[in-house]
Design a protein around this motif. Structure first.
Motif, PDB file in Angstrom:
ATOM      1  N   ARG A 104      42.065  23.303  23.110  1.00  0.00           N
ATOM      2  CA  ARG A 104      42.139  22.999  24.685  1.00  0.00           C
ATOM      3  C   ARG A 104      43.185  23.910  25.184  1.00  0.00           C
ATOM      4  O   ARG A 104      42.875  24.246  26.191  1.00  0.00           O
ATOM      5  N   THR A 105      44.196  24.058  24.666  1.00  0.00           N
ATOM      6  CA  THR A 105      45.430  24.996  25.036  1.00  0.00           C
ATOM      7  C   THR A 105      44.742  26.368  25.090  1.00  0.00           C
ATOM      8  O   THR A 105      45.135  27.079  26.068  1.00  0.00           O
ATOM      9  N   ARG A 107      41.967  27.260  25.647  1.00  0.00           N
ATOM     10  CA  ARG A 107      40.827  27.404  26.554  1.00  0.00           C
ATOM     11  C   ARG A 107      41.575  27.363  28.154  1.00  0.00           C
ATOM     12  O   ARG A 107      41.106  28.304  28.729  1.00  0.00           O
ATOM     13  N   ASP A 108      42.677  26.551  28.205  1.00  0.00           N
ATOM     14  CA  ASP A 108      43.446  26.706  29.375  1.00  0.00           C
ATOM     15  C   ASP A 108      44.059  27.882  29.531  1.00  0.00           C
ATOM     16  O   ASP A 108      44.036  28.504  30.759  1.00  0.00           O
ATOM     17  N   GLU A 112      43.534  30.761  32.633  1.00  0.00           N
ATOM     18  CA  GLU A 112      44.437  31.610  33.299  1.00  0.00           C
ATOM     19  C   GLU A 112      44.371  32.923  33.287  1.00  0.00           C
ATOM     20  O   GLU A 112      44.238  33.917  34.315  1.00  0.00           O
ATOM     21  N   ASP A 126      37.133  27.487  37.454  1.00  0.00           N
ATOM     22  CA  ASP A 126      37.446  25.961  38.055  1.00  0.00           C
ATOM     23  C   ASP A 126      36.176  25.157  37.396  1.00  0.00           C
ATOM     24  O   ASP A 126      36.550  24.099  37.057  1.00  0.00           O
ATOM     25  N   LEU A 129      35.973  24.509  33.720  1.00  0.00           N
ATOM     26  CA  LEU A 129      36.953  23.816  33.283  1.00  0.00           C
ATOM     27  C   LEU A 129      36.749  22.071  33.573  1.00  0.00           C
ATOM     28  O   LEU A 129      36.985  21.248  32.769  1.00  0.00           O
TER      29      LEU A 129
END
Length: 145
Positions: A104-105, A107-108, A112, A126, A129
């Protein structure tokens, strides 16, 4: 499995218990050579009852994992096996949870970097996500119930 089979196994278990009780009674009231033959006969009856029970119960499904049976045959406590198994499952769950959080980290962070590197991709990133966040919330709801 037929319901009659369970009743048959139950009856065979009762026979074994009765034979054990009779042997115990014979041993308690042992008077010497005159009761020896009676005791030998009762032991033969027990052997026959155990063989019948074994043959009858062969049709029942086994619900106990073979590992636990081996554990008990080695003279160990099955509760210890259960505790060790639960600890192992918890350890695996913690590892998988850590991996999931790391993905998850990642992916985020990747999202970015994509937005920073490619102008005009904010909306698409967006949307992607949001679709993942919806799936994750659905998983959490399933786990809570």
């Amino acid at each position: 499995m037929a319901p009659g089979l369970e009743a048959e196994v139950d009856d065979r278990l009762k026979d074994v218990i009765q034979d054990l009780y009779e042997i115990q009674s014979s041993i308690h009231g042992y008077l010497g050579p005159e009761t020896k033959q009676v005791l030998i006969g009762k032991i033969h009856d027990l052997t026959a009852s155990l063989q019948t029970l074994s043959a009858t119960s062969a049709g029942l499904p086994t619900l106990i994992p073979p590992e636990i049976i081996d554990y008990v045959e080695e003279g160990r406590n099955p509760d210890i096996y259960t505790r060790e198994f639960v600890e192992q499952v918890q350890k695996i769950n913690m590892i998988l949870k850590g991996k999931s959080e790391a993905y998850r980290t990642f992916r985020d962070m990747l999202a970015e970097e994509i937005v920073k590197g490619e102008v005009g991709t904010q909306e698409e990133v967006d949307q992607i996500l949001e679709s993942y966040v919806g799936e994750e919330e659905g998983e959490e709801v399933k786990q809570e119930s």
